[in-house]
Design a protein around this motif. Structure first.
Motif, mmCIF file in Angstrom:
data_model
loop_
_atom_site.group_PDB
_atom_site.id
_atom_site.type_symbol
_atom_site.label_atom_id
_atom_site.label_comp_id
_atom_site.label_asym_id
_atom_site.label_seq_id
_atom_site.Cartn_x
_atom_site.Cartn_y
_atom_site.Cartn_z
ATOM 1 N N ASP A 249 -8.858 -1.570 6.277
ATOM 2 C CA ASP A 249 -8.947 -0.608 5.119
ATOM 3 C C ASP A 249 -8.418 0.615 5.119
ATOM 4 O O ASP A 249 -8.288 1.289 6.271
ATOM 5 C CB ASP A 249 -10.496 -0.654 4.537
ATOM 6 N N GLN A 250 -7.699 1.267 4.080
ATOM 7 C CA GLN A 250 -7.045 2.579 4.027
ATOM 8 C C GLN A 250 -7.104 3.223 2.686
ATOM 9 O O GLN A 250 -7.279 2.564 1.892
ATOM 10 C CB GLN A 250 -5.545 2.517 4.723
ATOM 11 N N LYS A 251 -6.929 4.402 2.687
ATOM 12 C CA LYS A 251 -6.828 5.298 1.470
ATOM 13 C C LYS A 251 -5.481 4.839 0.732
ATOM 14 O O LYS A 251 -4.431 4.811 1.293
ATOM 15 C CB LYS A 251 -6.856 6.816 1.833
ATOM 16 N N LEU A 252 -5.639 4.434 -0.404
ATOM 17 C CA LEU A 252 -4.463 3.981 -1.258
ATOM 18 C C LEU A 252 -4.014 5.144 -2.446
ATOM 19 O O LEU A 252 -3.489 4.649 -3.313
ATOM 20 C CB LEU A 252 -4.620 2.572 -1.866
ATOM 21 N N HIS A 253 -4.777 6.218 -2.457
ATOM 22 C CA HIS A 253 -4.774 7.113 -3.571
ATOM 23 C C HIS A 253 -4.250 8.390 -3.055
ATOM 24 O O HIS A 253 -4.672 8.800 -1.912
ATOM 25 C CB HIS A 253 -5.899 7.239 -4.547
ATOM 26 N N THR A 254 -3.794 9.081 -3.831
ATOM 27 C CA THR A 254 -3.477 10.497 -3.348
ATOM 28 C C THR A 254 -3.456 11.320 -4.744
ATOM 29 O O THR A 254 -3.944 10.833 -5.626
ATOM 30 C CB THR A 254 -2.408 10.798 -2.677
ATOM 31 N N GLN A 255 -2.872 12.579 -4.826
ATOM 32 C CA GLN A 255 -2.710 13.329 -6.148
ATOM 33 C C GLN A 255 -1.944 12.630 -7.163
ATOM 34 O O GLN A 255 -0.945 12.518 -7.022
ATOM 35 C CB GLN A 255 -2.102 14.721 -5.608
ATOM 36 N N SER A 281 -3.385 -5.965 -7.195
ATOM 37 C CA SER A 281 -3.402 -4.684 -7.185
ATOM 38 C C SER A 281 -2.737 -3.980 -8.157
ATOM 39 O O SER A 281 -3.257 -2.883 -8.521
ATOM 40 C CB SER A 281 -2.678 -4.105 -5.831
ATOM 41 N N GLY A 282 -1.656 -4.529 -8.811
ATOM 42 C CA GLY A 282 -0.873 -3.782 -9.983
ATOM 43 C C GLY A 282 -2.126 -3.905 -10.971
ATOM 44 O O GLY A 282 -2.038 -2.863 -11.886
ATOM 45 N N CYS A 283 -2.844 -5.240 -11.370
ATOM 46 C CA CYS A 283 -3.791 -5.019 -12.494
ATOM 47 C C CYS A 283 -4.709 -3.952 -12.144
ATOM 48 O O CYS A 283 -5.082 -3.181 -12.995
ATOM 49 C CB CYS A 283 -4.623 -6.557 -12.910
ATOM 50 N N LYS A 284 -5.278 -3.889 -11.102
ATOM 51 C CA LYS A 284 -6.328 -2.912 -10.564
ATOM 52 C C LYS A 284 -5.671 -1.390 -10.658
ATOM 53 O O LYS A 284 -6.607 -0.243 -11.242
ATOM 54 C CB LYS A 284 -7.116 -3.033 -9.368
ATOM 55 N N ALA A 285 -4.621 -1.219 -10.131
ATOM 56 C CA ALA A 285 -3.945 0.092 -10.508
ATOM 57 C C ALA A 285 -3.750 0.526 -11.906
ATOM 58 O O ALA A 285 -4.055 1.610 -12.156
ATOM 59 C CB ALA A 285 -2.715 0.259 -9.855
ATOM 60 N N ALA A 286 -3.437 -0.333 -12.710
ATOM 61 C CA ALA A 286 -3.386 -0.130 -14.225
ATOM 62 C C ALA A 286 -4.737 0.180 -14.936
ATOM 63 O O ALA A 286 -4.971 1.348 -15.444
ATOM 64 C CB ALA A 286 -2.749 -1.297 -15.057
ATOM 65 N N GLU A 287 -5.834 -0.319 -14.326
ATOM 66 C CA GLU A 287 -7.136 0.003 -14.665
ATOM 67 C C GLU A 287 -7.632 1.481 -14.152
ATOM 68 O O GLU A 287 -8.145 2.288 -15.033
ATOM 69 C CB GLU A 287 -8.103 -1.020 -14.228
ATOM 70 N N ALA A 288 -7.207 1.771 -13.157
ATOM 71 C CA ALA A 288 -7.587 2.977 -12.696
ATOM 72 C C ALA A 288 -6.534 4.003 -13.439
ATOM 73 O O ALA A 288 -7.276 5.288 -13.681
ATOM 74 C CB ALA A 288 -7.202 3.003 -11.031
ATOM 75 N N ASP A 296 -11.516 10.328 -16.483
ATOM 76 C CA ASP A 296 -12.339 9.936 -15.186
ATOM 77 C C ASP A 296 -11.852 10.444 -14.009
ATOM 78 O O ASP A 296 -10.729 9.999 -13.335
ATOM 79 C CB ASP A 296 -12.604 8.265 -15.155
ATOM 80 N N LEU A 297 -12.443 11.507 -13.406
ATOM 81 C CA LEU A 297 -12.098 12.168 -12.282
ATOM 82 C C LEU A 297 -12.340 11.408 -10.961
ATOM 83 O O LEU A 297 -11.445 11.407 -10.095
ATOM 84 C CB LEU A 297 -12.727 13.723 -11.893
ATOM 85 N N ASP A 298 -12.823 10.200 -11.115
ATOM 86 C CA ASP A 298 -13.081 9.447 -9.786
ATOM 87 C C ASP A 298 -12.326 8.124 -9.891
ATOM 88 O O ASP A 298 -12.569 7.300 -9.047
ATOM 89 C CB ASP A 298 -14.527 8.933 -9.619
ATOM 90 N N THR A 304 -9.107 2.754 -4.517
ATOM 91 C CA THR A 304 -9.101 2.469 -3.158
ATOM 92 C C THR A 304 -10.453 1.591 -2.753
ATOM 93 O O THR A 304 -10.124 0.820 -1.988
ATOM 94 C CB THR A 304 -9.180 3.697 -2.366
ATOM 95 N N GLN A 305 -11.507 1.831 -3.560
ATOM 96 C CA GLN A 305 -12.621 1.231 -3.171
ATOM 97 C C GLN A 305 -12.671 -0.199 -3.502
ATOM 98 O O GLN A 305 -13.268 -1.063 -2.805
ATOM 99 C CB GLN A 305 -13.893 2.047 -3.684
ATOM 100 N N VAL A 306 -12.280 -0.463 -4.716
ATOM 101 C CA VAL A 306 -11.988 -1.799 -5.421
ATOM 102 C C VAL A 306 -11.147 -2.502 -4.615
ATOM 103 O O VAL A 306 -11.618 -3.744 -4.212
ATOM 104 C CB VAL A 306 -11.507 -1.701 -7.032
ATOM 105 N N ILE A 307 -10.234 -2.097 -4.108
ATOM 106 C CA ILE A 307 -9.146 -2.943 -3.264
ATOM 107 C C ILE A 307 -9.948 -3.381 -1.998
ATOM 108 O O ILE A 307 -9.923 -4.434 -1.365
ATOM 109 C CB ILE A 307 -7.724 -2.225 -2.866
#
Length: 377
Positions: A249-255, A281-288, A296-298, A304-307
């Motif tokens: 697991d690793q961080k998949l988000h930044t600014q 991952s593309g579907c989940k990225a779109a949701e985010a 939604d600030l979170d 990252t947590q969902v993946i």
């Protein structure tokens, strides 16, 4: 200015673009190659992915198969039927990827292909993406530019956890031949396997290694394997490409930005499967991104947590299985691959009916009990 700029028109980028555009968001897809473009890939895909979309994938499916033939060093064959609800799809990536992008365009997404990204810069509250064809700005950015793409590094992801594999592949035409069986060979290459997947107009035949660098001569091995199908691949165009396998697991988000697809290093370390996790991952990225645009600030940290929770936790087990399977492939072939239940379980995993976690302990136990003198790979 766009709500979201997506770099890369593969499965991850296309999926994200479709779902964001469908929500009414302004989306720009940047792709360095002109579409449709050839992409080396075996092209096996679980029909599970259909449930993540609301359109018919039939025009993008080359063939459907429900039989797999396994071999060990081109002998000891085992024919197995996939007892899944639907047959496995065989797709050609130039057609499949372009089809997905076209669905996004129907929802309002814009495409600029043949447009290489030269650099990115976060200015105030938005991303500026510089290309050979001009600069574009977007509130959010999705890096979906694949294993070799530069965007993840430019975003500051210098030390991504990944295990690099490699693959060599050739597409061969065989007019009039429409096989319904996928072939997998386990004994001719270390730490991987060889595949021959049928397509409507021929075969996709390739070789992959998934656990470290293998000095094995992949080209000659693949050519030797192909001869049993009457295929002379030395006269075919061959493509080599890296595989960015999941390795923790690793961080998949930044600014205001996310990684998706192989940029996020999510390829299955046991099977090398990449299209399904890329679409996921593309579907989940779109949701985010949609939630972030709604305030939604979170939303991005939650991606990252969902993946991690919905993909990464199962890849832990896939990695454990890969470690044992590829260390003793001869044993694995005898005590696991040749069992009729194995294909059924693999099919269920690919179709989302089971997870690796559901079968790993039993599989590892079976492999462990197979450690007998003279049976190693």
């Amino acid at each position: 200015m766009y709500d979201c700029i997506i770099v890369g028109a593969g499965p991850a980028g296309g999926a994200a673009a479709y779902h964001l555009a469908k929500q009414g968001r302004s989306v720009l897809i940047l792709e360095k190659e002109p579409l449709p473009r050839y992409k080396p890939c075996g092209g096996g895909l679980s029909p599970q992915v259909a449930q993540w979309f609301d359109f018919d994938f039939s025009p993008a499916i080359s063939l459907k198969i429900n039989t797999i033939r396994y071999t060990w060093k081109m002998g000891d064959p085992v024919d197995a039927v996939l007892k899944t609800r639907e047959p496995m799809w065989m797709v050609q990536r130039d057609i499949f990827d372009h089809f997905l992008v076209q669905q996004a365009q129907k929802q309002g997404a814009e495409l600029k292909d043949n447009t290489e990204v030269l650099g990115i810069e976060f200015v105030s509250d938005r991303w500026q993406v510089n290309t050979a064809n001009g600069s574009f700005t977007g509130h959010y950015l999705i890096a979906a530019d694949g294993a070799k793409g530069p965007i993840a590094q430019w975003l500051g992801f210098k030390e991504r956890k990944s295990r690099w594999g490699s693959a060599l592949e050739a597409e061969t035409s065989a007019p009039g031949k429409k096989g319904q069986t996928a072939h997998l060979e386990f004994g001719m290459v270390k730490n991987g396997y060889i595949w021959n997947f049928p397509k409507a107009n021929g075969y996709s035949i390739g070789i992959g290694t998934f656990r470290g660098n293998d000095p094995h001569d992949l080209k000659n091995t693949l050519a030797e394997y192909a001869t049993q199908f009457g295929i002379e691949i030395k006269t075919s165009q061959q493509y080599s490409h890296p595989l960015c396998l999941w390795d923790g697991d690793q961080k998949l988000h930044t600014q205001n930005a996310l990684l998706a697809g192989e940029s996020a290093c999510i390829v299955d370390p046991l099977s090398g499967e990449g299209i399904r996790p890329a679409l996921f991952s593309g579907c989940k990225a779109a949701e985010a991104i949609e939630r972030a645009l709604s305030g939604d600030l979170d939303a991005l940290p939650r991606y990252t947590q969902v993946i991690q929770e919905e993909w990464g936790t199962d890849m832990v087990w896939a990695q454990r299985l890969a470690s044992m399977f590829y260390r003793v492939p001869g044993i694995a072939y005898k005590v696991a691959v040749k069992r009729p239940s194995t294909t059924h379980r693999v099919g269920q995993i690919l179709c989302g009916e089971l997870r690796y976690a559901d079968v790993a302990n039993q599989a590892i136990k079976r492999l462990s009990t197979g450690f007998l003198p003279g049976m190693g790979g």
